[in-house]
Scaffold this motif. Sequence first.
Motif, mmCIF file in Angstrom:
data_model
loop_
_atom_site.group_PDB
_atom_site.id
_atom_site.type_symbol
_atom_site.label_atom_id
_atom_site.label_comp_id
_atom_site.label_asym_id
_atom_site.label_seq_id
_atom_site.Cartn_x
_atom_site.Cartn_y
_atom_site.Cartn_z
ATOM 1 N N ARG A 82 75.909 34.529 60.095
ATOM 2 C CA ARG A 82 74.618 35.113 60.469
ATOM 3 C C ARG A 82 74.787 36.031 61.678
ATOM 4 N NH1 ARG A 82 71.230 30.581 61.835
ATOM 5 N NH2 ARG A 82 72.128 30.768 63.908
ATOM 6 N N PHE A 90 60.492 39.773 64.239
ATOM 7 C CA PHE A 90 59.422 38.807 63.983
ATOM 8 C C PHE A 90 58.052 39.444 64.170
ATOM 9 C CE2 PHE A 90 63.016 36.711 66.076
ATOM 10 C CZ PHE A 90 63.411 35.840 65.066
ATOM 11 N N HIS A 94 58.509 37.684 69.590
ATOM 12 C CA HIS A 94 59.393 36.634 70.124
ATOM 13 C C HIS A 94 60.383 37.157 71.149
ATOM 14 C CE1 HIS A 94 57.661 33.567 67.781
ATOM 15 N NE2 HIS A 94 58.219 33.865 66.622
ATOM 16 N N LEU A 96 61.651 36.973 74.948
ATOM 17 C CA LEU A 96 61.612 35.863 75.909
ATOM 18 C C LEU A 96 60.853 36.306 77.149
ATOM 19 C CD1 LEU A 96 65.159 34.317 75.468
ATOM 20 C CD2 LEU A 96 62.994 33.616 74.457
ATOM 21 N N ILE A 107 70.634 39.493 75.184
ATOM 22 C CA ILE A 107 70.807 38.118 74.685
ATOM 23 C C ILE A 107 71.693 38.009 73.440
ATOM 24 C CG2 ILE A 107 69.649 36.153 73.635
ATOM 25 C CD1 ILE A 107 67.491 36.356 75.460
ATOM 26 N N TYR A 111 75.585 36.057 72.938
ATOM 27 C CA TYR A 111 75.944 34.980 72.022
ATOM 28 C C TYR A 111 77.091 35.381 71.101
ATOM 29 C CZ TYR A 111 71.484 32.984 73.480
ATOM 30 O OH TYR A 111 70.460 32.479 74.216
ATOM 31 N N GLN B 735 59.978 27.014 71.524
ATOM 32 C CA GLN B 735 59.988 28.310 70.860
ATOM 33 C C GLN B 735 61.133 29.188 71.377
ATOM 34 O OE1 GLN B 735 56.868 31.007 71.718
ATOM 35 N NE2 GLN B 735 56.808 31.775 69.624
ATOM 36 N N GLU B 736 61.319 29.100 72.696
ATOM 37 C CA GLU B 736 62.400 29.898 73.283
ATOM 38 C C GLU B 736 63.742 29.510 72.671
ATOM 39 O OE1 GLU B 736 62.913 29.518 77.554
ATOM 40 O OE2 GLU B 736 65.024 30.064 77.271
ATOM 41 N N ILE B 739 64.023 30.949 69.270
ATOM 42 C CA ILE B 739 64.353 32.381 69.293
ATOM 43 C C ILE B 739 65.829 32.580 69.610
ATOM 44 C CG2 ILE B 739 63.924 34.566 70.478
ATOM 45 C CD1 ILE B 739 61.079 33.471 71.062
ATOM 46 N N ARG B 740 66.275 31.834 70.644
ATOM 47 C CA ARG B 740 67.669 31.982 71.036
ATOM 48 C C ARG B 740 68.593 31.624 69.862
ATOM 49 N NH1 ARG B 740 68.925 32.744 76.420
ATOM 50 N NH2 ARG B 740 67.183 32.575 77.865
ATOM 51 N N MET B 741 68.227 30.554 69.139
ATOM 52 C CA MET B 741 69.071 30.161 68.004
ATOM 53 C C MET B 741 69.019 31.224 66.919
ATOM 54 S SD MET B 741 68.391 26.123 67.871
ATOM 55 C CE MET B 741 69.841 25.141 67.808
#
Lengths: 222, 834
Positions: A82, A90, A94, A96, A107, A111, B735-736, B739-741
């Motif tokens: 993924r 979204f 969404h 942060l 962000i 990752y 929720q954060e 989103i991060r995931m």
Amino acid sequence: MIRLRNLERSYPLAKEKFFYVLREINLDVQEGDFISVMGPSGAGKSTLLHILGMHDHGWRGEYFLDEAAVHHLKPKERATLRNEQIGFVFQQYHLLDDLTVYENLDIPLSYRRYSKSERAALVADMLDRFQIVGKKDLYPRQLSGGQQQLVGVARAIIAAPKLLLADEPTGNLHSSQGEEIMELFRKLNDEGMTIVQVTHSEKNASYGKRIIQLRDGWIVNK
Amino acid sequence: MILDSFRQDVRVGLRVLFKDKIFCFLAVLVLGLGIGGATTQFTIVNAIVLRGFSFPHPEQLMSVGLIDPKASDQNNNFGLGNIPTAQDYEDLKAAQKSFSMMAGYLSGSTINVTYKNNPQRYTGGYVTEDLFKIIGVSPVIGRDFTAADNKPGAEKVAILGDEIWRRDFNADPNIVGQGIRINGKAATIIGVMPPNFKFPISEELWTPLYNEFPPQPRGDLRLGASNNAPAVMGRLQPGVTLDQANAEFIALARHLAKDNPKTNQNFTSASVQPLLHAFTGTQFRQQVWGMLAAVILVLLIACVNVMNMQFGRAALRAKELAIRGALGATRWRLVRQMLTESLVVAVFGAIAGVIIAYWSLDFFVRAINTLPFPAPYYWRFTIDGPVLVFTVVITLLATIASGLVPAFLSARGNAAEMMKEGGRGNSSRLVNAITRVLVVAQIALTAGLLIAATLEITSVRNQMKLDYGYDENAVYAARMGLMEGAYPSDDARREFFKRAARGLRANPQFESAAMSSRFRMTFDAQGQYEVDGQNYLTDRDRPRGNFESVSDNYFSALGLKILEGRDFTVDDVDSKQPVAIVNASFARKYWGNQSAIGHQLRIFNPGQPQPWRTIVGVVPDMLMQGPFDQQTNSVGFYMPLLGASPAPQFLTILARPRAGQQADTLGPALSRAVAEIDSNLPTYFAGTPGRFHNEILSGNRIIATLFTIFGIVAFILSAVGLYGVMSFSVNQRTQEFGIRMALGADAARIFRMVMTQGAWQLVIGLILGAGGIALLFGVVAAAALKNILFKVNALDPTIYFAVAGMLTLVAAISCFVPARRATRVDPMVALRYE
């Protein structure tokens, strides 16, 4: 690029009874495609999107992304796949709340295996490309809805995914902002990005190359 | 109107609380623990420090003492001062104008009474004739003392306490006029005091001071423990302030020092202090207040916990509050409603707290009753009016401390936004920041409390594992007092010593027997001394050491060998050839590897020069001052008891059992053996030294136990608090995390995020708590702690690290569960959360 065969998603009800959200889904998506998924509420659109995005693992059937048999992958392998291939947009953006525009864009890169300098360069590129350099230090609450979704799209594609999944990306925007986002999607698609979007809007659906109608979990046209 | 809405808020509050049973239970439990602890400790403070005496105008009662400004605080009786001689009391009394009345007393004294041929030892008071008048209490039967009773040579009289009158005198209503023997002399009972009266500390009967101990003229004064100088109290004249009284007595002290340089040259100042302070002591009062501070800290931690829970609830109820706001409730009205709910919780907490306080006071009183020294009679650990007022006040403060900020923040939410958000709540950054700060504060408070508790526990442990230098359970000891009546002269007492030594050693049950001046085989004399060949420029240059008078065979009875030289013999008499035995530390300090034998030493007493003593032996070190003194080192020496001049009045007899017999079974045999020597001589404080040492620490053990309980409660509250906040934070950030995931974060990363947040809070809390306590103990209160902590470094890094380690562990466990939960957030669900 995507091949779904007999994909089903259900939730257990009473004893040995199930509620089916998706039934016998067979779908092929070619590279460079732009598909709009439509249907009434509860038809299974978002569920389909989350299965494609590998957030949902409780389905049966076969799912091939490129040559990878997703249905055989372990959760960790799916997460890696993924991260390499898919970006998300979204309806509620969404972003942060406690991070600036710049940090929100950073962000997804944080990752993945990017060095600090590569991340800075990519974020700078993206800010430039979306013309939001002046807003890089603002927080999401300081932006309009359209601007927030612009950042949301930028964030979704910053790690150069091959597939962009969008769940009602213009649902919270007024029409001119919505058009702006859809034009952006068309441009991204023209540049070769495969897009699957869920939408209620016929107009937005028309930006796609194909429309898929879902009813009660069944694909009723392709 | 306000009352109506208050009633309505209480009703709604009760309904909401009963609906949310887990919150209700936890909050009431947490506040109950905090309020219960504070109520218990305030009851103790109230009994010991605040309530004081029930006499008329107790605030006018003062203690008086003379001060040597160059001496240590300890030698000045911890700032209260001393009355060097009875004559000083008489001179002060005659010259002063600040007091309407003054009285002198010796409290806690041994008084031997024989009534109907039954000898008994009582704790009594030798008092001047004004003692009961100054406090305004009169006998309920018979009469008070008069000046004539107090005169030396007058017929001996005594007043009984109510308790012994009932217990040992059969509550005889005609007791007045009956004859008894006091300290071997005929005496008459003249009265009985009211029930529950044991003034000044825990006296059971009283007899005139000068009748027993005639004051000596200044030319014949003896300084030291045996001069029977009284403690002194006075009642302030109306309108005279404490400062005025102090000024007057300082001036009087200077006059006395100038007029009587032989006895008073060092006592150039004076101290007049409330009498209650003289009875409780500065150090003890500090300890009691310190413990109240500790439980207030626990209460604060409890409030912080409940505050965090309130934040959690406020977030869940945000929509309800928004609707109320939209329907017209003002912000103040919403705050009031939330505060009323907090009050309801706090009131339930207070009820639980008072129940906990009743229970813990019962435990505390039972523990106090096991102490070797009776507590002052006026200490009554009861939950009375002032305690309940305190409980009400802390309940209100707890309501405000735990409820105000959550109420204020939750009432300021924007109604429109709140409802639009679908009730997700106003998880503003401010609330998150506050809850994090609260956890930091909680960890800091807990770290401070745990470090203080660990230091205190370590101190008590050090006291309990002291090596006294001999097997404390291999001998049996008992105390006796040879009073003037039965043993009026030094010769009479020496004769008794010899008879006793012979009699006890001839007893087939004892392998050996000996005598010592050491009290309860724990404490003995301490003071300055001189060694031959040393130059001392001033009086103060003379070192301090421990000394003890012992009979021959004392060391062998304790199972010790003479290292060099010889033991005392019955022929070692001060009037012929004064001798001494020194301990190994003493010999090493002055003569290194050389022999100490033949050198000389003497006790330094400028008022009454002591003879030089020739050292005849060296013995192993023993602990000569029990488990409290850490001012003097282990240097000490022994003097012969049998040939002492003057011969001591009080002594401890020691018996070692034959092989195969337990020392603690020797009690009846020792009592019988003493009765055979003098049937009118009671023995008391009987037992093995091991038992005495254990008993003497029971007070400290109670304090350590209380600190341990406070520490454990604080520890649990912190763990619960940290868990609650992390849990709340994870819920808020669901929720954060989703989103991060969705953006690519894996479970390990989310786990690390939550743990890192907890770790930061922990580290900051530990630095603040440990740093604060290090500053307090190492700098601000360092001097006071030297008296409280026994051989413990208040900045001992091992204790600080151990507490940090413990808190780290509990923080890790507290964060682990929420962190794990965060990793299991389903992005699909989280993203639909709105």
